[in-house]
Design a protein around this motif. Structure first.
Motif, short mmCIF file in Angstrom:
data_model
loop_
_atom_site.label_atom_id
_atom_site.label_comp_id
_atom_site.label_asym_id
_atom_site.label_seq_id
_atom_site.Cartn_x
_atom_site.Cartn_y
_atom_site.Cartn_z
N LEU A 127 16.16 -0.72 3.05
CA LEU A 127 14.80 -0.27 2.80
C LEU A 127 14.42 0.70 3.91
CD1 LEU A 127 13.17 -3.76 2.11
CD2 LEU A 127 13.89 -2.09 0.40
N LYS A 128 13.63 1.70 3.59
CA LYS A 128 13.18 2.65 4.61
C LYS A 128 12.20 1.94 5.54
CE LYS A 128 11.05 7.17 5.24
NZ LYS A 128 12.06 7.81 6.04
N GLN A 129 12.43 2.07 6.82
CA GLN A 129 11.57 1.43 7.82
C GLN A 129 10.57 2.44 8.35
OE1 GLN A 129 13.52 0.15 11.45
NE2 GLN A 129 11.90 -1.30 11.90
N TYR B 277 3.73 -6.48 13.55
CA TYR B 277 3.61 -5.85 12.24
C TYR B 277 4.86 -5.06 11.92
CZ TYR B 277 -1.31 -7.09 12.47
OH TYR B 277 -2.47 -7.79 12.55
N ILE B 278 5.28 -5.15 10.67
CA ILE B 278 6.44 -4.38 10.19
C ILE B 278 6.01 -3.63 8.93
CG2 ILE B 278 8.16 -5.98 11.12
CD1 ILE B 278 8.52 -6.90 8.08
N ALA B 279 6.70 -2.55 8.64
CA ALA B 279 6.43 -1.80 7.42
C ALA B 279 7.74 -1.21 6.92
CB ALA B 279 5.42 -0.69 7.69
N VAL B 280 8.05 -1.47 5.67
CA VAL B 280 9.26 -0.92 5.03
C VAL B 280 8.89 -0.53 3.60
CG1 VAL B 280 10.91 -2.27 6.42
CG2 VAL B 280 10.08 -3.19 4.25
N SER B 281 9.76 0.23 2.96
CA SER B 281 9.51 0.60 1.57
C SER B 281 9.43 -0.66 0.71
CB SER B 281 10.57 1.56 1.05
OG SER B 281 11.86 1.05 1.26
N GLN B 282 8.53 -0.63 -0.24
CA GLN B 282 8.23 -1.79 -1.07
C GLN B 282 9.29 -2.06 -2.13
OE1 GLN B 282 4.31 -1.43 -2.79
NE2 GLN B 282 4.88 -2.54 -4.63
N ALA B 283 9.92 -1.02 -2.64
CA ALA B 283 10.83 -1.15 -3.78
C ALA B 283 12.24 -1.52 -3.33
CB ALA B 283 10.87 0.15 -4.57
N CYS B 284 12.76 -2.61 -3.89
CA CYS B 284 14.14 -3.00 -3.62
C CYS B 284 15.07 -1.86 -4.02
CB CYS B 284 14.49 -4.26 -4.41
SG CYS B 284 16.20 -4.80 -4.22
N THR C 69 0.84 -1.19 0.00
CA THR C 69 0.00 0.00 0.00
C THR C 69 0.88 1.24 0.00
OG1 THR C 69 -1.82 1.15 1.11
CG2 THR C 69 -0.27 0.00 2.53
N ASN C 70 0.57 2.17 -0.86
CA ASN C 70 1.27 3.46 -0.92
C ASN C 70 2.79 3.31 -1.02
OD1 ASN C 70 -1.41 3.96 0.00
ND2 ASN C 70 -0.79 5.99 0.56
N GLY C 71 3.27 2.32 -1.76
CA GLY C 71 4.71 2.13 -1.92
C GLY C 71 5.39 1.47 -0.74
N ILE C 72 4.59 0.86 0.13
CA ILE C 72 5.10 0.23 1.35
C ILE C 72 4.62 -1.22 1.39
CG2 ILE C 72 4.94 0.27 3.89
CD1 ILE C 72 4.45 3.27 3.64
N ILE C 73 5.49 -2.11 1.90
CA ILE C 73 5.04 -3.47 2.18
C ILE C 73 4.80 -3.53 3.69
CG2 ILE C 73 7.44 -4.32 2.26
CD1 ILE C 73 6.32 -7.09 1.43
N VAL C 74 3.60 -3.94 4.05
CA VAL C 74 3.23 -4.12 5.46
C VAL C 74 3.04 -5.61 5.66
CG1 VAL C 74 1.57 -3.55 7.27
CG2 VAL C 74 2.04 -1.88 5.46
N ALA C 75 3.72 -6.17 6.66
CA ALA C 75 3.67 -7.62 6.88
C ALA C 75 3.41 -7.92 8.35
CB ALA C 75 4.99 -8.25 6.44
N ARG C 76 2.81 -9.08 8.56
CA ARG C 76 2.65 -9.61 9.91
C ARG C 76 3.66 -10.75 10.03
NH1 ARG C 76 -2.94 -11.31 12.96
NH2 ARG C 76 -1.96 -11.99 14.91
N HIS D 28 16.67 -10.30 -8.27
CA HIS D 28 18.11 -10.61 -8.23
C HIS D 28 18.56 -11.21 -6.91
CE1 HIS D 28 17.78 -7.48 -11.42
NE2 HIS D 28 18.40 -8.44 -12.07
N GLY D 29 17.63 -11.55 -6.02
CA GLY D 29 17.98 -12.28 -4.81
C GLY D 29 18.41 -11.46 -3.60
N SER D 30 18.25 -10.15 -3.64
CA SER D 30 18.60 -9.36 -2.45
C SER D 30 17.71 -9.77 -1.29
CB SER D 30 18.43 -7.87 -2.72
OG SER D 30 19.37 -7.41 -3.65
N ARG D 31 18.31 -9.79 -0.10
CA ARG D 31 17.56 -10.13 1.12
C ARG D 31 17.72 -9.00 2.12
NH1 ARG D 31 20.24 -14.79 3.30
NH2 ARG D 31 18.81 -14.49 5.03
N PHE D 32 16.62 -8.72 2.84
CA PHE D 32 16.60 -7.66 3.84
C PHE D 32 16.01 -8.21 5.13
CE2 PHE D 32 16.06 -5.87 -0.36
CZ PHE D 32 16.92 -4.78 -0.38
N SER D 33 16.50 -7.69 6.26
CA SER D 33 15.92 -8.06 7.55
C SER D 33 14.55 -7.40 7.68
CB SER D 33 16.83 -7.60 8.69
OG SER D 33 16.75 -6.19 8.83
N THR D 34 13.81 -7.75 8.71
CA THR D 34 12.49 -7.15 8.92
C THR D 34 12.58 -5.68 9.31
OG1 THR D 34 12.47 -7.99 11.18
CG2 THR D 34 11.36 -9.33 9.51
#
Length: 153
Positions: free
Chosen positions: A137-139, A90-97, A77-84, A118-124
Motif C-alpha cells: 500500500l502507498k504510505q 498516526y499512520i496513513a496508507v492507501s485505502q484500497a487493497c 478520507t480521499n482514498g486513504i485510511i488514516v489510523a491511530r 481475501h485476507g491480505s495483511r499489511f504492516s502499518t
C-alpha cells in the motif's frame, strides 16, 4: 451465414429470423456482462497523483475524525485510511487493497491492516505481510500540530 438483402426480407423464414434475433440479443448481453466485470475499484485512484502530491489537513475536533481520538481508531478520507495505532502514533496508507481494491481495515489486536475480502495483511507501513496481495500500500507521512493532523507525501 449469408448476408440478407432487401429482396430476401420477404422470404425470410422463421428460423432465419430467430437466429438473427438471438445473435443480436446474445451480443447485447455479452457486452453488458463484460462491461459489468469492471468497477471503480479495478483502477484505484492514487490520491497523490495530482500536482504537488497529497497534502491533507484533518481537524481532529471535527466529528468526522472523532475515531482518531482513541488508539485503534481509523477513518477513510480521499482514498486513504488514516489510523491511530495502539502506540498512539498516526499512520496513513492507501485505502484500497492492491489485490482487488477492497478497503482495508486497521486491526488493533495485531496492529496491522487487513483486507476482509481475501485476507491480505499489511504492516502499518503498508508492506505486504500476507497475500494474496503482492504489492505494498502507498504510505503517506503524518504530522500532528495541536489538533490538526497533516497527511502528505
Amino acid at each position: 451465414m449469408n448476408p440478407i438483402t432487401v429482396n430476401d426480407m420477404a422470404t425470410m423464414d422463421r428460423k432465419q429470423f430467430m437466429s438473427m434475433v438471438g445473435t443480436g440479443i446474445g451480443a447485447i448481453i455479452l457486452q453488458q456482462c463484460l462491461s459489468g466485470c469492471k468497477n471503480e475499484k479495478d483502477d484505484p485512484v492514487d490520491p497523490g497523483s495530482g500536482n504537488g502530491g497529497l497534502n491533507l489537513s484533518l481537524d481532529l475536533t471535527n466529528a468526522t475524525y472523532s475515531k482518531l481520538a482513541t488508539n485503534g481508531g481509523y477513518v477513510y478520507t480521499n482514498g486513504i485510511i488514516v489510523a491511530r495505532t495502539n502506540a498512539g502514533t498516526y499512520i496513513a496508507v492507501s485505502q484500497a487493497c492492491t489485490h482487488q481494491g477492497v478497503s482495508v481495515e486497521y486491526r488493533t489486536g495485531t496492529n496491522d491492516l487487513y483486507c476482509p475480502a481475501h485476507g491480505s495483511r499489511f504492516s502499518t507501513t503498508g508492506s505486504v505481510v500476507q497475500g494474496p496481495a503482492n504489492a505494498a500500500l502507498k504510505q503517506y507521512k503524518t504530522e500532528l500540530t495541536g489538533t490538526t493532523l497533516r497527511v502528505f507525501e
